[in-house]
Motif scaffolding. Sequence first.
Motif, PDB file in Angstrom:
ATOM      1  N   ASP A 248       0.841  -1.196   0.000  1.00 25.19           N
ATOM      2  CA  ASP A 248       0.000   0.000   0.000  1.00 25.19           C
ATOM      3  C   ASP A 248       0.886   1.261   0.000  1.00 25.19           C
ATOM      4  OD1 ASP A 248      -1.598   2.152   0.770  1.00 25.19           O
ATOM      5  OD2 ASP A 248      -2.846   0.928   2.094  1.00 25.19           O
ATOM      6  N   LEU A 249       0.987   1.905  -1.157  1.00 21.92           N
ATOM      7  CA  LEU A 249       1.867   3.083  -1.264  1.00 21.92           C
ATOM      8  C   LEU A 249       1.434   4.195  -0.313  1.00 21.92           C
ATOM      9  CD1 LEU A 249       4.286   4.413  -2.801  1.00 21.92           C
ATOM     10  CD2 LEU A 249       2.581   5.465  -4.287  1.00 21.92           C
ATOM     11  N   LEU A 250       0.112   4.388  -0.166  1.00 24.03           N
ATOM     12  CA  LEU A 250      -0.359   5.477   0.700  1.00 24.03           C
ATOM     13  C   LEU A 250       0.109   5.238   2.140  1.00 24.03           C
ATOM     14  CD1 LEU A 250      -1.913   8.096   1.011  1.00 24.03           C
ATOM     15  CD2 LEU A 250      -4.010   6.757   1.331  1.00 24.03           C
ATOM     16  N   SER A 251       0.068   3.995   2.564  1.00 24.22           N
ATOM     17  CA  SER A 251       0.539   3.681   3.909  1.00 24.22           C
ATOM     18  C   SER A 251       2.041   4.011   4.038  1.00 24.22           C
ATOM     19  CB  SER A 251       0.258   2.197   4.181  1.00 24.22           C
ATOM     20  OG  SER A 251       0.970   1.750   5.285  1.00 24.22           O
ATOM     21  N   HIS A 252       2.831   3.672   3.009  1.00 29.26           N
ATOM     22  CA  HIS A 252       4.272   3.988   3.048  1.00 29.26           C
ATOM     23  C   HIS A 252       4.492   5.510   3.081  1.00 29.26           C
ATOM     24  CE1 HIS A 252       4.641  -0.180   2.222  1.00 29.26           C
ATOM     25  NE2 HIS A 252       4.723  -0.146   0.917  1.00 29.26           N
TER      26      HIS A 252
END
Length: 441
Positions: free
Chosen positions: A308-312
């Motif tokens: 999950d890019l948003l989480s990163h």
Amino acid sequence: MKALVLGGGGREHAIAWKIRQSWDCDKMFAMPGNPGTAQVGTNLSGDPNDFQAVKKAVLDNDVDIVVVGPEEPLVRGLRDRFEEDPQLKDVMFVGPGAAGAALEGSKQFAKEFMERHGIPTAAFRSFTSEQVDKAEAFLGTLKAPYVLKADGLAAGKGVLICENLDQAREEVRQMLGGKFGKASSTVVIEEFLSGIEVSMFILTDGKSYLMLPEAKDYKRIGDGDTGLNTGGMGAVSPVPFVDEEFKDKVRNRIIEPTLKGLAEEGIPYKGFIFLGLMNCSGNPYVIEYNVRMGDPETEAVMTRIDSDLLSHLCACAKGTLDKETIEISEDAALTVVCVSGGYPGSYQKGKPISGDPILFSNSYSGPVKVFHSGTAEPQEGNLVTSGGRVLAVTSNTPAAGSVEETVEEGRSLAYSHIDRIAFEGKYYRKDIGLDIIRYCK
Ligand code: AMP
Ligand code: GLY
């Protein structure tokens, strides 16, 4: 969560598309965005370099996280303005402040930083406009080819590689005489490194980092790497020589000393670092740092991130990246950029783009993704060209069989989709990935 991506090219479309896949993303905005980002969110008019416009967009839309695509707003201090503003203090921000962005904004700063921290890079010296004679004398001590770099941002045109001494002397005189304005009032002259280039990327909160997939970029306009330099005509990820041993060298010799160096110099850094590397007989050297993702590399790299890019990105902004793990798919991604006839010289805009509309839409579920770089949609459904780089067509191929077979399959998928898209003057390189196939044979 509401996210705002600043910028309007293929890189920003790819970042916005990936963020939108997160369960936590309720709304996606792009400023100014393009018809591609409009499919995954809402475009907001405004210039990412204009702090007041960005601030208004953030407050009006309750934005939780800002992700900066291009380098210019960062070099101009957008992050610093956010940090100083009490109304924006709770907004997460991905991208370094001006001090960190100097890694890209000043070649001299970057070279001296690497020298201070023992990071492998080409030997160099820098000269100011009062030192033209010294610069010419220094060139006389080097062997051809000669590498001349404007210190500041010069829209990707500030690096010149000269084959003979007379040409190099003439160029250095012109650069120090103002060829690129203020950007070339200091010029870095450096040793030429021969090898194969690769782009590697990290997302860091200044302490921990995630290593993103690497990519190989194809910079020149013509097949076989001939002709003028462009912003990038294609990309392939993964790159076969970037094995665990090479990655370890990059971690130990480059990434860790870079993060330690930034910390020692009191420069907080939260954002992407793009390492432009030269692989010289198995050893990585830094050609350049960028403080953003690459374009068109991002259009390949984003399709290989399974986590999950948003989480990163949120963890990057909050300083908790040590809790994140990135998952990278084994697929090969291959991006071919379709450009306007004449690019990187002058070209016409406004040419109608035809092809099955599903191809350009976010709902297309084929093994190819068409990212918008320089397109506009003056009326709904009427896509036209609006830039030099128009569309970045990325194929994803599961890794089955040999690397050569996978890349061959990726090429055939990308090129067969390009055949289904038409606009007057459409041009693209036909050889993306062929060097990888040759390398593996
Ligand atoms: P830069 O903007 O610093 O990435 O430079 C643009 C391009 O010039 C790089 O992608 C390389 O292809 C080439 N280049 C820059 N520096 C060197 C060097 N020291 N040796 C060989 N090629 C270089
Ligand atoms: N593709 C190279 C860059 O983004 O600078």
